[in-house]
Scaffold this motif. Structure first.
Motif, PDB file in Angstrom:
ATOM      1  N   MET A   1      36.448 -21.356  17.261  1.00 24.96           N
ATOM      2  CA  MET A   1      35.677 -20.197  16.808  1.00 24.96           C
ATOM      3  C   MET A   1      36.613 -18.995  16.630  1.00 24.96           C
ATOM      4  N   VAL A   2      36.476 -18.325  15.467  1.00 25.79           N
ATOM      5  CA  VAL A   2      37.321 -17.184  15.146  1.00 25.79           C
ATOM      6  C   VAL A   2      36.645 -15.899  15.613  1.00 25.79           C
ATOM      7  N   HIS A   3      37.396 -15.040  16.264  1.00 22.35           N
ATOM      8  CA  HIS A   3      36.865 -13.744  16.694  1.00 22.35           C
ATOM      9  C   HIS A   3      37.490 -12.654  15.826  1.00 22.35           C
ATOM     10  N   ILE A   4      36.654 -11.796  15.254  1.00 23.22           N
ATOM     11  CA  ILE A   4      37.125 -10.700  14.404  1.00 23.22           C
ATOM     12  C   ILE A   4      37.016  -9.415  15.201  1.00 23.22           C
ATOM     13  N   THR A   5      38.116  -8.719  15.355  1.00 24.97           N
ATOM     14  CA  THR A   5      38.138  -7.530  16.225  1.00 24.97           C
ATOM     15  C   THR A   5      37.685  -6.286  15.463  1.00 24.97           C
ATOM     16  N   ARG A   6      36.476  -6.323  14.952  1.00 24.69           N
ATOM     17  CA  ARG A   6      35.843  -5.189  14.282  1.00 24.69           C
ATOM     18  C   ARG A   6      34.350  -5.475  14.217  1.00 24.69           C
ATOM     19  N   LYS A   7      33.604  -4.454  13.835  1.00 17.36           N
ATOM     20  CA  LYS A   7      32.182  -4.670  13.624  1.00 17.36           C
ATOM     21  C   LYS A   7      31.978  -5.595  12.420  1.00 17.36           C
ATOM     22  N   PRO A   8      31.010  -6.492  12.498  1.00 17.53           N
ATOM     23  CA  PRO A   8      30.697  -7.284  11.304  1.00 17.53           C
ATOM     24  C   PRO A   8      30.151  -6.377  10.205  1.00 17.53           C
ATOM     25  N   VAL A   9      30.492  -6.690   8.971  1.00 18.86           N
ATOM     26  CA  VAL A   9      30.107  -5.860   7.828  1.00 18.86           C
ATOM     27  C   VAL A   9      28.938  -6.500   7.088  1.00 18.86           C
ATOM     28  N   VAL A  10      27.907  -5.698   6.849  1.00 17.95           N
ATOM     29  CA  VAL A  10      26.742  -6.132   6.074  1.00 17.95           C
ATOM     30  C   VAL A  10      26.735  -5.385   4.749  1.00 17.95           C
ATOM     31  N   ALA A  11      26.659  -6.126   3.645  1.00 19.45           N
ATOM     32  CA  ALA A  11      26.583  -5.518   2.320  1.00 19.45           C
ATOM     33  C   ALA A  11      25.159  -5.608   1.794  1.00 19.45           C
ATOM     34  N   VAL A  12      24.624  -4.517   1.296  1.00 19.32           N
ATOM     35  CA  VAL A  12      23.287  -4.466   0.710  1.00 19.32           C
ATOM     36  C   VAL A  12      23.441  -4.316  -0.797  1.00 19.32           C
ATOM     37  N   LEU A  13      22.978  -5.315  -1.546  1.00 18.42           N
ATOM     38  CA  LEU A  13      23.198  -5.318  -2.986  1.00 18.42           C
ATOM     39  C   LEU A  13      22.047  -4.703  -3.765  1.00 18.42           C
ATOM     40  N   LYS A  14      22.375  -4.173  -4.920  1.00 18.43           N
ATOM     41  CA  LYS A  14      21.357  -3.716  -5.869  1.00 18.43           C
ATOM     42  C   LYS A  14      20.776  -4.940  -6.557  1.00 18.43           C
ATOM     43  N   GLU A  15      19.457  -4.965  -6.704  1.00 14.83           N
ATOM     44  CA  GLU A  15      18.804  -6.116  -7.317  1.00 14.83           C
ATOM     45  C   GLU A  15      19.060  -6.151  -8.823  1.00 14.83           C
ATOM     46  N   THR A  16      19.288  -7.358  -9.336  1.00 14.77           N
ATOM     47  CA  THR A  16      19.571  -7.517 -10.764  1.00 14.77           C
ATOM     48  C   THR A  16      18.482  -8.298 -11.502  1.00 14.77           C
ATOM     49  N   ALA A  17      17.555  -8.939 -10.771  1.00 14.90           N
ATOM     50  CA  ALA A  17      16.484  -9.686 -11.421  1.00 14.90           C
ATOM     51  C   ALA A  17      15.564  -8.729 -12.168  1.00 14.90           C
ATOM     52  N   GLN A  18      15.140  -9.130 -13.357  1.00 13.93           N
ATOM     53  CA  GLN A  18      14.279  -8.276 -14.173  1.00 13.93           C
ATOM     54  C   GLN A  18      12.986  -7.948 -13.436  1.00 13.93           C
ATOM     55  N   GLY A  19      12.648  -6.671 -13.366  1.00 13.66           N
ATOM     56  CA  GLY A  19      11.412  -6.233 -12.745  1.00 13.66           C
ATOM     57  C   GLY A  19      11.464  -6.105 -11.239  1.00 13.66           C
TER      58      GLY A  19
END
Length: 369
Positions: A1-19
């Motif tokens: 198991m890999v440990h990353i010495t930082r906060k995990p990053v969450v990306a919130v995307l802009k929606e691209t589906a029509q409507g």
């Protein structure tokens, strides 16, 4: 198991589906996710009523789409996006868990897709249940949409010029969406009726002041698992349709929402039933995306058959994007909290909720701290 010495990053995307006007995470929930570094694609919340400054004030960072995806441990979206810019090993959380095209695209791009439709029906996952939260919005919006196409009013009115009698509305399918439709129609003054193949739905329908309709058809009841209806044979469906025709022929507004996970929606209204309906009847088929409960339904189209109108909306929650986004975001917040405890992002197999969301996909053995 890999440990990353930082906060995990969450990306919130802009929606691209029509409507699609919703956003996967709203500013109010960012401050409740201090264990994460939240990066938001510029303009992601605009269609839902949230500007970029709202996100930065809440503690998020605004970025381009490419930068947000590249640096993310988890990518959030409402609808599954195309995977341009995703490198193998990325983790996406979104709807689309029952969409074969999404599943195949994720596998080809070597993306771990946590599909929210796969969430298990267990007590500790209730606060993550996106389908239920969005179905509540959809049921409300379905009644308003149907009312727009009616030739008559929903409530009774007494005027000097005469009396307007209340419209009759029936919900075929008494799940979350159907029950919300019944509650909304009753608040608007309609006389309401509810139908479901699950006898357990009777009490819920009647608690909303609606009359439970269940025709006398042998073997018509179909109690499934997890609160869903079980599939019926073609013969059972045909007998049920004939038995329901009398009730539907006296109704002005019909909301259908009967669906079975992993299968095409059952046909509840066929051409013979439509021919018997009162002129001016409006049907809102909420199962349009999975084939529809009505034989003539077309997704996202208005179909007129004589004087009967059939609507096939596939994204009713986007009719109220601010509140539907808030509910969706609340579900995401609870899930993200579950995935990251004591500063460690846990995406390893063995967790009942995570395993269900993954749907059999291999998960990376890693954690972030």
């Amino acid at each position: 198991m890999v440990h990353i010495t930082r906060k995990p990053v969450v990306a919130v995307l802009k929606e691209t589906a029509q409507g699609e006007r919703r956003v996967a995470l709203v500013p109010a929930d960012i401050g409740k996710l201090s264990q994460y570094d939240i990066v938001v694609e510029a303009g992601a919340g605009l269609n839902a009523g949230f500007i970029d400054d709202d996100y930065t004030t809440a503690g998020g960072r605004i970025s381009t789409r490419a930068e947000a995806i590249a640096g993310a441990d988890l990518v959030l979206s409402v609808r599954a996006p195309d995977f341009a810019g995703f490198v193998p090993g990325k983790v996406l959380i979104s709807l689309g868990g029952r969409d074969t095209a999404v599943t195949e695209a994720a596998a080809k791009a070597q993306i771990l897709h946590l599909g929210m439709e796969r969430l298990p029906r267990i007590t500790r996952a209730q606060s993550m249940d996106v389908l239920s939260s969005q179905a509540s919005i959809a049921g409300y919006a379905a009644v308003l949409e149907g009312a727009r196409y009616l030739d008559t009013l929903l409530p009774m009115m007494t005027t000097a010029a005469g009396i307007v009698r209340p419209a009759k509305m029936i919900a075929l399918g008494a799940g979350v969406a159907g029950l919300q439709a019944l509650a909304t129609a009753r608040r608007l003054g309609a006389v309401t009726y509810g139908f479901d193949v699950r006898e357990a739905a009777r009490e819920q329908v009647e608690s909303l002041g609606a009359e439970f309709v269940f025709p006398d058809v042998p073997d018509a009841k179909a109690e499934g698992t997890g609160g869903y209806a079980a599939a019926q044979s073609d013969d059972q469906q045909a007998r049920l349709r004939r038995a329901l025709t009398a009730s539907l022929s006296r109704t002005n507004l019909i909301i259908t929402s009967a669906q079975i996970p992993g299968r095409a929606a059952p046909i509840l209204i066929d051409d013979e039933t439509i021919a018997a309906m009162t002129p001016g009847t409006v049907i809102v088929d909420m199962a349009a995306e999975t084939g529809g409960n009505v034989t003539i339904t077309q997704p996202d189209e208005v179909v007129r058959h004589g004087r009967v109108t059939v609507l096939g909306p596939t994204n009713l929650p986007s009719a109220a994007p601010t509140d539907s986004s808030r509910l969706y975001s609340g579900n995401m917040r609870t899930l993200l909290t579950h995935l990251c405890k004591d500063g460690a992002l846990n995406l390893t197999a063995g967790d009942e909720i995570l395993d269900a969301l993954a749907g059999g996909q291999a998960m990376p053995a890693r954690a972030a701290a």
